[in-house]
Design an enzyme around this catalytic site. Structure first.
Site, PDB file in Angstrom:
ATOM      1  N   HIS A 186       0.837  -1.204   0.000  1.00 34.69           N
ATOM      2  CA  HIS A 186       0.000   0.000   0.000  1.00 34.69           C
ATOM      3  C   HIS A 186       0.872   1.254   0.000  1.00 34.69           C
ATOM      4  O   HIS A 186       0.576   2.237  -0.657  1.00 34.69           O
ATOM      5  CB  HIS A 186      -0.869   0.058   1.260  1.00 34.69           C
ATOM      6  CG  HIS A 186      -1.984  -0.914   1.240  1.00 34.69           C
ATOM      7  ND1 HIS A 186      -2.948  -0.884   0.276  1.00 34.69           N
ATOM      8  CD2 HIS A 186      -2.284  -1.943   2.046  1.00 34.69           C
ATOM      9  CE1 HIS A 186      -3.795  -1.855   0.492  1.00 34.69           C
ATOM     10  NE2 HIS A 186      -3.420  -2.513   1.570  1.00 34.69           N
ATOM     11  N   CYS A 484       1.507  -2.031 -19.273  1.00 33.72           N
ATOM     12  CA  CYS A 484       0.662  -1.314 -18.314  1.00 33.72           C
ATOM     13  C   CYS A 484       0.969  -1.702 -16.870  1.00 33.72           C
ATOM     14  O   CYS A 484       0.261  -1.299 -15.963  1.00 33.72           O
ATOM     15  CB  CYS A 484      -0.818  -1.529 -18.625  1.00 33.72           C
ATOM     16  SG  CYS A 484      -1.324  -3.243 -18.514  1.00 33.72           S
TER      17      CYS A 484
END
Ligand code: PEP
Ligand code: MG
Length: 554
Positions: A186, A484
């Site tokens: 995170h 990507c």
């Protein structure tokens, strides 16, 4: 004191020099603390405290948006889990003091999550954070968390809980340094989305003396403790020169000789789309649709999905939007797609494979996308995640075209798909390389495992060889090859990827200007030389050095 240098993993670019402060630590509890007068009354206090923490998380979620809001909402849900109350009740009945009973209850659940490893183990940090907050409420003490000194500082922590990373945007934090965590933690993802320089997985942070200045380089992963005046000055000048160089480039991506390289952004929600719409980009290269489903107890209806996709596509009229169909399973479990327990979910039913277990879910999504595409002026491309074989690619392409979709592709995330890219492309209009998963499967290392981060490096020559195969297949077929995954946001790697035949790069919004500037400084022949040199190197470090010798440091 003399300068000292420690090194971690640079996960969010930029150089910053500031005093550092440690993250407010968790409060200690003990079985020897005084016991409350009645377990029933204490349990009621615990329920109140948990409710208060849940409300606080929900209120914070309402003040932010995008990934941060989703993370905080998930934390609020965890605080309301009846299992925590039941486990605390047991500890209270066994005679434990209240705060310690809560601590033990949370630790019991954390241990279970940690034993599961991967994504679930990372959730233990989130859960421990909720426990720490509840303990602070029960003891009437300040919340553990981000300090508020009133001046810019570098935040140092073991790893950050999502509830805290989610509030970073509102704080005085100008850089992040953690001793744990990997490139997909995170901390890394949010730091990047906020444009905060960050270094994770850095041993030696205990050498730091609180309040002393550190100079942190989020590109190289280098951290200088007590940097000299000259070095700080040099870093400030370099940062200013970088900003000027990056600001000088704008518009569609191209190399110095004018070879086009489409520069696109990654999004996951309608909110992301609204924010990314006005950004100087050529559209969206990866819309992770599963982000819209995370935390939903049931599958959104066809109409709901059509409305959400329309809201996203509307932001990009006249531009490309590459939508990825649901990539659920493994690190992104969805409550309404019950896959049972898998020994190795990363090697199990995930991505396109979900469509074989829940065909109606995939069919509904394709129909919703086709309707949204018709209703807006965006150029809609649709691709499937985790495709392994050319038969899978053919099956997906047929299904998508039957639903009315015109531009159909697949992600290349599995080495098998890269090796047979020529076959896949006979059925598809384009492919897009997901370097996060491609790295994990090429080097057989869990992408959530911080300790093995060096094997997740997209500069690994084996990963570059696979990208080269896909690039060559795309060139031979005259079809578009995108990247990507996180690799697309590395300005040093961008010329290499282009030299390997990649025609578009898609990344988080803050990363785009630096990649655009890096590409505009090299011509296509240099990109090809850089690609040859990177593939000829024996390891990522030598590859980086060889490329820097050809194109210089961006
Ligand atoms: C990838 O694997 O590189 C990718 C872009 O997909 P995700 O990170 O969502 O798995
Ligand atoms: Mg992936």
């Amino acid at each position: 004191m003399a300068e000292q240098v420690i090194r971690g993993l640079g996960v969010s670019p930029g150089v910053v020099s500031a005093p550092w402060l440690r993250f407010g630590s968790q409060l200690e509890t003990s079985a020897q603390d005084p016991v409350g007068d009645s377990p029933e009354r204490e349990l009621a206090r615990v329920k109140d405290a948990l409710g208060g923490v849940a409300d606080e998380m929900a209120a914070r979620a309402a003040r932010v948006s995008g990934v941060a809001a989703e993370i905080l909402t998930m934390s609020a849900t965890m605080a309301r889990d009846p299992g925590i109350v039941a486990a605390t009740e047991k500890e209270l009945a066994a005679g434990m003091p209240t705060a310690h009973a809560v601590h033990l209850a949370f630790e019991g659940f954390c241990a279970k999550l940690e034993a599961l490893g991967g994504y679930m183990a990372e959730r233990a940090t989130d859960l421990r954070d909720i426990g720490g907050r509840t303990v602070a409420v029960l003891l009437g003490r300040p919340m553990p968390g981000i300090p508020e000194p009133g001046y810019p500082f570098v935040l140092v922590a073991r790893d950050l809980a999502p509830a805290d990373t989610a509030m970073l945007g509102d704080s005085d934090v100008v850089g992040l340094l953690t001793s744990e965590g990997g490139p997909t933690s995170h901390t890394a993802i949010l730091a990047k989305s906020l444009g905060l320089p960050a270094v994770v997985n850095c041993p030696g942070t205990d050498l730091l003396v609180e309040g002393a200045p550190v100079l942190l380089d989020g590109t190289t992963g280098e951290v200088v403790i007590d940097p000299s005046q000259a070095r700080q000055q040099d870093a400030a000048e370099r940062a200013a020169a970088d900003r000027a160089r990056i600001a000088a480039a704008s518009g569609p991506g191209r190399t110095a000789d004018g070879t086009p390289v489409h520069l696109l952004v990654n999004i996951g929600t309608v909110d992301d789309a609204v924010k990314a719409g006005p950004v100087d980009s050529e559209g969206v290269g990866l819309f992770r649709t599963e982000f819209m489903y995370l935390g939903k107890p049931s599958e959104p209806s066809l109409d709901e999905q059509t409305a959400s996709y329309t809201a996203v596509l509307e932001q990009f009229a006249g531009r490309r939007v590459v939508v990825r169909t649901l990539d659920a399973g493994s690190d992104k479990p969805l409550p309404f797609l019950d896959l049972g327990t898998e020994e190795n979910p990363a090697l199990g039913v995930r991505g396109l494979r979900i469509g074989t277990v829940f065909p109606q879910t995939l069919a509904t999504q394709l129909t919703a996308l086709a309707r949204a595409g018709e209703a807006t002026g965006a150029e809609l491309w649709v691709m499937a995640p985790m495709v392994a074989t050319s038969d899978e690619a053919a099956g997906f392409a047929a299904l998508a075209r039957e639903s009315g979709l015109r531009k159909v592709g697949a992600m290349i995330e599995i080495p098998a798909a890269a090796l047979r890219a020529v076959d896949l492309l006979t059925h598809l209009d384009f492919v897009s390389i997901g370097t996060n998963d491609l790295s994990q499967y090429t080097c057989a290392v869990d992408r959530m495992a911080g300790g093995l981060a060096h094997l997740l490096d997209p500069w690994q020559p084996a990963v570059l060889d696979l990208i080269a195969m896909v690039g060559a297949a795309g060139a031979a077929a005259g079809k578009s090859v995108g990247v990507c995954g996180e690799a697309a946001s590395d300005p040093t790697l961008a010329p290499v990827l282009v030299g390997l035949g990649v025609t578009s790069l898609s990344m988080s919004v803050p990363a785009l200007p630096a990649v655009r500037a890096a590409l505009s400084a090299v011509d296509i022949d240099r990109c090809r030389d850089a690609a040859d040199a990177a593939c000829a190197a024996r390891n990522p470090q030598l590859a980086r050095e060889a490329v820097a010798a050809i194109v210089g440091h961006p």
